[in-house]
Design a protein around this motif. Sequence first.
Motif, short mmCIF file in Angstrom:
data_model
loop_
_atom_site.label_atom_id
_atom_site.label_comp_id
_atom_site.label_asym_id
_atom_site.label_seq_id
_atom_site.Cartn_x
_atom_site.Cartn_y
_atom_site.Cartn_z
N SER A 285 50.29 41.11 37.43
CA SER A 285 49.59 39.92 37.85
C SER A 285 49.77 39.62 39.34
O SER A 285 49.36 38.59 39.82
CB SER A 285 50.03 38.73 37.02
OG SER A 285 51.40 38.52 37.24
N ASN A 339 49.79 32.30 42.76
CA ASN A 339 49.28 32.93 41.55
C ASN A 339 47.85 32.48 41.23
O ASN A 339 47.10 32.05 42.11
CB ASN A 339 50.23 32.60 40.40
CG ASN A 339 50.42 31.09 40.28
OD1 ASN A 339 50.10 30.35 41.20
ND2 ASN A 339 50.92 30.65 39.16
N ASN A 340 47.51 32.54 39.98
CA ASN A 340 46.16 32.22 39.49
C ASN A 340 45.71 30.80 39.84
O ASN A 340 44.53 30.46 39.70
CB ASN A 340 46.18 32.43 37.97
CG ASN A 340 44.80 32.67 37.41
OD1 ASN A 340 43.90 33.06 38.12
ND2 ASN A 340 44.65 32.41 36.13
N ARG A 347 44.50 32.97 46.53
CA ARG A 347 44.88 33.01 45.12
C ARG A 347 44.94 34.47 44.68
O ARG A 347 44.09 35.29 45.09
CB ARG A 347 43.81 32.27 44.33
CG ARG A 347 43.84 32.41 42.84
CD ARG A 347 42.64 31.66 42.24
NE ARG A 347 42.60 31.77 40.81
CZ ARG A 347 41.51 32.10 40.10
NH1 ARG A 347 40.37 32.36 40.73
NH2 ARG A 347 41.55 32.16 38.80
N PRO A 349 44.27 36.20 41.50
CA PRO A 349 43.77 35.91 40.15
C PRO A 349 44.58 36.66 39.09
O PRO A 349 45.22 37.68 39.39
CB PRO A 349 42.32 36.38 40.20
CG PRO A 349 41.97 36.39 41.65
CD PRO A 349 43.24 36.77 42.35
N GLY A 350 44.50 36.16 37.87
CA GLY A 350 45.34 36.62 36.75
C GLY A 350 45.59 38.11 36.68
O GLY A 350 46.73 38.54 36.49
#
Length: 467
Positions: A285, A339-340, A347, A349-350
């Motif tokens: 992630s 993070n997400n 950001r 993303p996931g």
Amino acid sequence: MSATGVMEPPCLAPGLRLPEGLSAEEARTQLAAQGVRYALASFVDLHGVCKAKAVPIAHLPAMLAGSELFTGAALDGVPQDVSDDEVATLPDLSSATVLPWRPDTVWMASTLHLHGQPFEACSRGILERVRGQAARMGLRFHLGVETEFFVLKRGADGSLAPASSSDSLEKPCYDLRGLLDNLDWLDELVQAMNGLGWGVYSFDHEDGNGQFETDFGYADALITADRVTFFRLMAREITRRHGLIASFMPKPFADRTGSGAHFNMSLADLESGTNLFTPADGAGSWVSPLGRQFIAGILRHAPALCAVIAPTVNSYKRLVVQGSMSGFTWAPVFICYGNNNRTNMLRIPGAGSRVECRAADSSCNPYLAAAMLLAAGLEGIREGLDPGEPNLVNAYRLSPEEREARGLHALPRTLGEAVEAFAADPLGREVFGEAMAEAFISFKRQEWASYHGAISRWETERYLELF
Ligand code: GLU
Ligand code: MG
């Protein structure tokens, strides 16, 4: 137009993409055979808006050799004096795009040249230059841009409203009824994008009434910048045929979210195409150490970058915490990565392996924005910069003391602030070249001064009789 007044699905000429390595004469023969009568040598001004000359298809070989001349002084941000020789467009045959709504016309993105040499102040040429720097480091810049925009209708009294009158929910995000009510023009747009081979993977109703987003596959940054440029032209044209207005203004309504153009970025190995932001250790992630350095470079130059990725007076009305009836704006306000979490400027993303810059908006010149972001990221890699700790919390809710403790600085609050940050940061001149940097700074200073010099209704309502 069909009997219902709705435009027929676009008649796409088959084989829209010309085979690689075609000679100018072969391209002319092939395009003429599929019914193309005109070719457009297109380039962009400072705002990323297309300018072009059209030539009958018989003249395509001459156009490809640079026959079409333009006087830069007639345009914003093509820094030339009225007495200077004209710049010439050198169209990129690989960008040839038959207009889905007019299959008799082919559009080609071009770079500008002067006296047979690349013109330093060409937006597309600027991205090509920074792309060349990345290539010399063995890197290729992959970019996907999320297109958010409003589609509105103008009433007889001049007022603007969402295309569908039922599009009035307080929380319209992902609204299915709103999406279905707009499916006629959305279908044409998505068909056209997919007909061009862009790989649309989803589209939805965004968080503002009348606001939509279409998402398509990432590609080499130059291709994506060409596509985003063409997308605005196409969205405008397709919606216009439905009596609607597509707007890429960053924040048309104070009480609704604005339109971002989130730049999803990764670097790949030039030869193998392997994504170098994918973490080697399986920490899926996040991003690799190279990705972290890229992030650090962007954070270092964030204030200056804003002038280019959020380039209008109106852009800074989007970069606020609240204002939308559904709550937050989802737009970044602080210089941070994480993070997400959508409150970050950058950001991850996931799924990881890419970095999304959320500060960019729909009014940016995609070539200049991509060039600046890439150059800042490459600097981070060259200097081995460290972005520090990620922000994992809702940055909107942090108190000023907490932000101070975490070292979170605000993004520029106005265009004026951003332009001065750009002027003070050597990166702008490095990337744009002297003439373009000067043209950009002076145009944007004037834009800010012109706005600041106007007296708004808010001011008269607040101050006229207050004292
Ligand atoms: N419209 C929001 C913006 O201005 C973003 C919403 C989203 O996360 O898609 O950036
Ligand atoms: Mg969105």
